[in-house]
Design an enzyme around this catalytic site. Structure first.
Site, PDB file in Angstrom:
ATOM      1  N   GLU A 249     -17.612 -24.330  -3.676  1.00  0.00           N
ATOM      2  CA  GLU A 249     -18.923 -23.762  -3.332  1.00  0.00           C
ATOM      3  C   GLU A 249     -19.548 -23.199  -4.598  1.00  0.00           C
ATOM      4  O   GLU A 249     -18.861 -22.558  -5.405  1.00  0.00           O
ATOM      5  CB  GLU A 249     -18.770 -22.658  -2.287  1.00  0.00           C
ATOM      6  CG  GLU A 249     -20.063 -21.927  -1.940  1.00  0.00           C
ATOM      7  CD  GLU A 249     -19.837 -20.802  -0.927  1.00  0.00           C
ATOM      8  OE1 GLU A 249     -18.957 -20.957  -0.046  1.00  0.00           O
ATOM      9  OE2 GLU A 249     -20.525 -19.759  -1.028  1.00  0.00           O
ATOM     10  N   GLU A 254     -27.592 -15.009  -4.892  1.00  0.00           N
ATOM     11  CA  GLU A 254     -27.462 -14.237  -3.668  1.00  0.00           C
ATOM     12  C   GLU A 254     -27.925 -12.808  -3.941  1.00  0.00           C
ATOM     13  O   GLU A 254     -27.821 -12.316  -5.064  1.00  0.00           O
ATOM     14  CB  GLU A 254     -26.013 -14.198  -3.179  1.00  0.00           C
ATOM     15  CG  GLU A 254     -25.463 -15.505  -2.676  1.00  0.00           C
ATOM     16  CD  GLU A 254     -24.044 -15.351  -2.167  1.00  0.00           C
ATOM     17  OE1 GLU A 254     -23.860 -15.237  -0.938  1.00  0.00           O
ATOM     18  OE2 GLU A 254     -23.118 -15.338  -3.009  1.00  0.00           O
TER      19      GLU A 254
END
Length: 372
Positions: A249, A254
């Protein structure tokens, strides 16, 4: 008798060849159709612009464009005279680009050549030499996402990370979780009937890309409980063979609302992931991340992964060269994800403030560059 036959042949020849003349404009067809346009060459500004062209024909007419960044309206008309509006979307390239709009009437064709100037330069978006744009969405066409480019995830609350939102396919109860407005993609989380609904969308989900530069310009939402993300997962991954985190990933950006304006990048693999406290993460205060647009970029090669915020390096992660999926599963195609989560293990770590709802993540563009 011979004279009659000669006249007959002469008349036949006239019928065959007599329809040329001023007929078919660009490609010399068999019918005497004529197209006149007020402009055959047009230059448009790089930030996006429209231009009107007068069209006059002796027949009904239609149009087609050479590229998706060009539109022509109306696309067809039964009137013999009218105005054609040609629009170019914003040019994402630092160089001019060319296209055409073709007007058709019967057998006739008239081609209008369009040159669009280079797009507006952004000092925070500098692509290295040797890369070319291979995919992009500027979000300036229509009011909803292009279904040939994007796929909505549909999942209930609690599906991942104990998040509180339910992901729906574009809208719920007449309210959009994703929409296009003023050249931006808006991803909105809102409450309806005691539940929170939001959007999670995938770009090129069935194909993805292997290596390249992946860039998005984003304005983050405000409020405790928000958890916006711009990240990547493997395309067509068989989770039965390589379940997370073995599959890999890449988190390009974020942020969680209880720690406003601190944006982070992370890498997750079997050896490096947050469940065992070994994830590779870098975080930095990004001034005005919730008030203005900032450029978040991933540079991914076979040797390293590197992320940037406004052109400044944030995270660097090297391929250890051991050819092990546990440490470097990043040798296959990945697809882009944009989502706005509500609550969850990280976003809700300090509770949620429902007065922040509805809240919106805004995306100006997504662009993918690969080496030529």
């Amino acid at each position: 008798m011979k004279k009659i036959m000669f006249l007959s042949i002469l008349c036949s020849s006239f019928l065959i060849f007599g329809c040329g003349g001023n007929g078919s404009n660009d490609n010399g067809g068999a019918e005497a159709n004529v197209i006149n346009v007020s402009q055959e060459k047009i230059t448009l500004k790089g930030e996006g612009e429209s231009s009107n062209v007068s069209v006059k024909t002796d027949h009904e007419w239609g149009t087609y464009t050479s590229d998706s960044w060009l539109t022509a309206s109306p696309s067809s008309s039964v009137q013999h005279e009218g105005t054609l509006t040609i629009t170019a979307s914003r040019n994402p390239l630092p160089s001019p680009r060319d296209g055409t709009v073709t007007v058709m009437s019967g057998s006739a064709r008239k081609t209008i050549t369009i040159t669009q100037e280079a797009g507006p330069t952004d000092p925070n978006s500098t692509v290295p030499d040797g890369y070319q744009l291979v995919w992009n969405d500027e979000f300036d066409q229509g009011s909803v996402l292009d279904g040939t480019k994007w796929t909505h995830e549909v999942q209930p609350a609690g599906w991942v990370n104990n998040e509180l939102q339910e992901y729906v396919n574009g809208e719920y109860n007449g309210h959009r979780v994703t929409e296009l407005k003023d050249g931006k993609l808006l991803i909105t989380a809102f409450k309806d009937g005691g539940k929170v609904y939001s959007g999670r969308v995938y770009a090129n989900v069935n194909v993805g890309w292997k290596y390249g530069i992946f860039e998005a310009k984003i304005k983050l939402p405000k409020g405790r409980g928000t958890w916006p993300a711009y990240w990547m997962m493997p395309a067509n991954n068989d989770f039965g063979i390589n379940p997370w985190p073995r599959c890999g990933e890449i988190d390009i950006m974020e942020e969680v609302g209880f720690n406003p304006n601190y944006t982070s990048s992370s890498i997750h693999t079997q050896s490096y992931n947050h469940t065992i406290g070994t994830q590779k993460t870098a975080e930095r205060f990004t001034s005005g991340a919730e008030d203005d647009f900032h450029v978040y970029r991933l540079e991914w090669t076979q040797d390293y992964i590197q992320t940037y915020v406004d052109g400044v390096k944030l995270l660097h992660f090297d391929n250890d060269g051991q050819n092990k999926v546990e440490t470097w599963p990043f040798n296959k195609n990945f697809y882009v994800i944009l989502n706005l989560a509500w609550g969850g293990m990280w976003g809700g770590q300090r509770g949620v403030d429902e007065t922040a709802l509805p809240c919106t993540m805004e995306v100006d563009y997504v662009r993918v560059f690969q080496k030529k």
